[in-house]
Design a protein around this motif. Structure first.
Motif, PDB file in Angstrom:
ATOM      1  N   ALA A 112      -6.656  -0.720  12.315  1.00  0.00           N
ATOM      2  CA  ALA A 112      -5.794  -1.487  12.815  1.00  0.00           C
ATOM      3  C   ALA A 112      -5.581  -1.340  14.339  1.00  0.00           C
ATOM      4  CB  ALA A 112      -4.543  -1.731  12.079  1.00  0.00           C
TER       5      ALA A 112
ATOM      6  N   THR B 257       0.759  -1.144   0.044  1.00  0.00           N
ATOM      7  CA  THR B 257       0.013   0.164   0.254  1.00  0.00           C
ATOM      8  C   THR B 257       0.929   1.233   0.187  1.00  0.00           C
ATOM      9  OG1 THR B 257      -0.219  -0.137   2.446  1.00  0.00           O
ATOM     10  CG2 THR B 257      -2.102  -1.155   1.001  1.00  0.00           C
TER      11      THR B 257
ATOM     12  N   ALA C  37      -5.941   7.627  -1.566  1.00  0.00           N
ATOM     13  CA  ALA C  37      -4.963   6.810  -1.280  1.00  0.00           C
ATOM     14  C   ALA C  37      -4.231   6.737   0.056  1.00  0.00           C
ATOM     15  CB  ALA C  37      -3.898   6.290  -2.318  1.00  0.00           C
TER      16      ALA C  37
HETATM   17 FE1  HEB Z   1      -6.049  -2.342   4.147  1.00  0.00          FE
HETATM   18  C1  HEB Z   1      -5.188  -2.492   7.627  1.00  0.00           C
HETATM   19  C2  HEB Z   1      -8.016  -5.519   4.435  1.00  0.00           C
HETATM   20  C3  HEB Z   1      -7.116  -1.952   0.719  1.00  0.00           C
HETATM   21  C4  HEB Z   1      -3.968   0.233   3.855  1.00  0.00           C
HETATM   22  N1  HEB Z   1      -6.454  -3.749   5.647  1.00  0.00           N
HETATM   23  C5  HEB Z   1      -6.237  -3.857   6.848  1.00  0.00           C
HETATM   24  C6  HEB Z   1      -6.419  -4.819   7.539  1.00  0.00           C
HETATM   25  C7  HEB Z   1      -7.177  -5.723   6.954  1.00  0.00           C
HETATM   26  C8  HEB Z   1      -7.206  -4.858   5.535  1.00  0.00           C
HETATM   27  C9  HEB Z   1      -7.945  -7.077   6.970  1.00  0.00           C
HETATM   28  C10 HEB Z   1      -5.984  -5.298   9.135  1.00  0.00           C
HETATM   29  C11 HEB Z   1      -5.002  -5.838   9.313  1.00  0.00           C
HETATM   30  C12 HEB Z   1      -4.368  -6.061  10.593  1.00  0.00           C
HETATM   31  O1  HEB Z   1      -4.823  -5.508  11.485  1.00  0.00           O
HETATM   32  O2  HEB Z   1      -3.639  -7.048  11.050  1.00  0.00           O
HETATM   33  N2  HEB Z   1      -7.203  -3.525   2.784  1.00  0.00           N
HETATM   34  C13 HEB Z   1      -7.787  -4.842   3.145  1.00  0.00           C
HETATM   35  C14 HEB Z   1      -8.764  -5.161   1.857  1.00  0.00           C
HETATM   36  C15 HEB Z   1      -8.483  -4.181   0.992  1.00  0.00           C
HETATM   37  C16 HEB Z   1      -7.599  -3.193   1.458  1.00  0.00           C
HETATM   38  C17 HEB Z   1      -9.467  -6.327   1.886  1.00  0.00           C
HETATM   39  C18 HEB Z   1      -8.984  -4.001  -0.388  1.00  0.00           C
HETATM   40  C19 HEB Z   1      -8.231  -4.290  -1.516  1.00  0.00           C
HETATM   41  N3  HEB Z   1      -5.587  -0.940   2.619  1.00  0.00           N
HETATM   42  C20 HEB Z   1      -6.144  -1.180   1.462  1.00  0.00           C
HETATM   43  C21 HEB Z   1      -5.650   0.013   0.770  1.00  0.00           C
HETATM   44  C22 HEB Z   1      -4.938   0.741   1.540  1.00  0.00           C
HETATM   45  C23 HEB Z   1      -4.861   0.156   2.527  1.00  0.00           C
HETATM   46  C24 HEB Z   1      -6.235   0.283  -0.640  1.00  0.00           C
HETATM   47  C25 HEB Z   1      -4.113   2.087   1.178  1.00  0.00           C
HETATM   48  C26 HEB Z   1      -3.776   2.442   0.158  1.00  0.00           C
HETATM   49  N4  HEB Z   1      -4.787  -1.274   5.339  1.00  0.00           N
HETATM   50  C27 HEB Z   1      -4.084  -0.195   4.859  1.00  0.00           C
HETATM   51  C28 HEB Z   1      -3.094   0.297   6.184  1.00  0.00           C
HETATM   52  C29 HEB Z   1      -3.497  -0.802   7.363  1.00  0.00           C
HETATM   53  C30 HEB Z   1      -4.325  -1.594   6.717  1.00  0.00           C
HETATM   54  C31 HEB Z   1      -1.974   1.169   6.261  1.00  0.00           C
HETATM   55  C32 HEB Z   1      -2.822  -1.060   8.629  1.00  0.00           C
HETATM   56  C33 HEB Z   1      -1.694  -1.780   8.510  1.00  0.00           C
HETATM   57  C34 HEB Z   1      -2.015  -3.258   8.868  1.00  0.00           C
HETATM   58  O3  HEB Z   1      -1.697  -4.080   8.037  1.00  0.00           O
HETATM   59  O4  HEB Z   1      -2.656  -3.403   9.740  1.00  0.00           O
END
Ligand code: HEB
Length: 445
Positions: free
Chosen positions: A376, A189, A365
């Motif tokens: 998380a 990511t 984004a």
């Molecule tokens: Fe994410 C976290 C799924 C898209 C950035 N994610 C996360 C988690 C899960 C997911 C189950 C929790 C893990 C733990 O706590 O161990 N994603 C998912 C899915 C999708 C997504 C099924 C549709 C394709 N993401 C996304 C995007 C972005 C993101 C587009 C931006 C650009 N995430 C993220 C971050 C975090 C998450 C920075 C915190 C760190 C870890 O791995 O935890």
């Protein structure tokens, strides 16, 4: 309302992390884009790509500098605000914390050499080779710090005796069950988000009629990269959900408003929840939660009712999860559409709607990164070290956190403004086309 030190500590830590993650994400992803651009430039002997690498690298130095400041703030706050946590976990996570610093220095040294040796080597590939330790360094620091976060979710590699950690095995702690999926998802990511941010800046320049071949090549490069990284992110996200189903079922259940354990569980998209935990106005995908959790509609998904009420995460994380996933699909859609239009000659990939869609994808984004992390972290509540220690037990009892909070927020606002102003100045005085003329007078057309 009186804010106690637990709430204030959480506010200060979350503000710092929310600000730091912007720069950390760019810091991990942009080196990869620089490396790809320089590779293309040397391979095709094309000054446009070389200039791309140069300009991206130049902007990158500013974001690295801010990242260092905010990263240091996190280090400070960890021991100041969460003393009981550090007392128990500090020794267990000392190794990855040290390794992260080491990886950062490794990256910084090679970045320095990279920046000062443009045009110094007869063989251009030698300069390109320097991007490899930079990429390794930045991705490795993400890896090490993510193992610490993974450890908070599925702690192992120690035993607790009278509030002290004994029999410490730091390697086992690093290689806890949450590590593989988290590291995979964090890296993909970060790459995706960096590609989309660079694409968004480029699309905006084209919309403002600044676009020549340089910008067109930049957009194609970033869009193809974004599509690949978007698929990678989706795969990693899917594996993360399967990890949660097995090791942290309450977090997945909170994201999906899933109360009764059952097979063939439905995936609930958006909607609202009433006082009796009944779901309304949702989009319901029958059986798909079971599928997400275990690749089969028969998978039993554990519900929140199996957990005592004071060990259930807040249910509003549902919206963050849905928004994050939606943005993931949006990025596949927008990059896919651009590439389709470009390859399919009857369509114009430079049409305004599409370009604005790309401009939006960058900030979206970054929002998905924020939503993902908030999900998380809040989804781990009430635990700071799941199963061992609650957040409320870990916070400092000291006064003065309120004032510290105000000071740090001021610092971040200042840093944010400074960073934007410097970046704009840096590039406004030197438009790409002018720099191309100046650096490659013969080749530029
Ligand atoms: Fe994410 C976290 C799924 C898209 C950035 N994610 C996360 C988690 C899960 C997911 C189950 C929790 C893990 C733990 O706590 O161990 N994603 C998912 C899915 C999708 C997504 C099924 C549709 C394709 N993401 C996304 C995007 C972005 C993101 C587009 C931006 C650009 N995430 C993220 C971050 C975090 C998450 C920075 C915190 C760190 C870890 O791995 O935890």
């Amino acid at each position: 309302m009186v804010l106690d030190s637990v709430i204030l500590s959480r506010m200060l830590t979350s503000t710092t992390l929310a600000f730091h993650i912007i720069f950390a994400t760019i810091g991990v992803g942009v080196p990869v884009m620089i490396s790809i651009a320089e590779f293309m430039g040397i391979k095709r002997n094309d000054p446009h790509y070389l200039l791309l690498a140069r300009r991206w690298a130049r902007g990158f130095t500013i974001t690295v500098a801010v990242g260092v400041v905010t990263g240091t703030a996190i280090g400070l706050q960890l021991s100041l605000l969460w003393p009981s946590f550090m007392q128990v976990a500090g020794q267990v996570i000392a190794l990855p914390l040290f390794m992260e610093t080491f990886a950062f220095f490794f990256e910084a040294i090679f970045l320095g050499i990279y920046l000062y040796t443009w045009d110094r080597f007869k063989n251009k590939w030698i300069h390109w080779l320097l991007t490899i330790p930079v990429m390794i360094g930045s991705s490795a620091s993400a890896l090490f710090i993510t193992t610490v976060n993974a450890f908070m979710n599925t702690p192992q590699g120690f035993e607790l005796e009278n509030g002290k950690a004994i029999n410490i095995d730091p390697i086992a702690a690093m290689l806890n069950p949450a590590t593989p999926t988290k590291v995979f998802h964090v890296l993909t990511t970060a790459y995706l988000t960096s590609a989309l941010i660079l694409a968004a800046i480029t699309a905006f320049a084209i919309l403002r009629k600044k676009g020549g071949d340089y910008h067109k090549k930049a957009l194609r490069l970033t869009m193809v990269s974004a599509l690949i990284f978007a698929f990678g992110s989706a795969l990693a996200g899917d594996l993360s959900a399967k990890f949660l189903a097995e090791y942290q079922p309450e977090k997945l259940a909170a994201a999906e408003w899933h109360f009764e354990s059952e097979e063939n569980a439905d995936l609930i998209v958006f909607g609202t929840l009433d006082e009796n935990n009944e779901v309304h106005n949702e989009i319901r995908l029958p059986g798909f939660l079971s599928f997400l959790a275990g690749s089969s509609f028969d998978t039993e998904v554990i519900g929140l009712n199996e957990f005592p009420e004071d060990e259930r995460p807040p249910l509003w994380v549902h919206y963050l999860f849905d928004l994050m996933v939606s943005i993931g699909f949006y990025s596949i859609f927008i990059a896919g559409a651009f590439i389709l239009f470009w390859k399919w000659k009857k369509r114009n990939e430079w049409n305004k709607g599409l370009l604005w869609g790309i401009v939006a994808s960058g900030p979206l984004a970054m929002l998905a990164i924020e939503f993902g992390w908030i999900y998380a972290e809040v989804g781990r509540q009430p635990w700071i070290l799941r199963g061992y220690m609650k957040v409320a037990e870990a916070a400092t009892k000291a006064d003065g956190v309120g004032l510290t909070f105000a000071l740090f927020v001021g610092l971040y606002i200042l840093l944010g403004i400074l960073c934007v102003v410097v970046l704009i100045k840096m590039f406004k005085n030197k438009p790409a086309e002018a720099e191309l003329e100046q650096r490659f007078p013969k080749k530029a057309s």
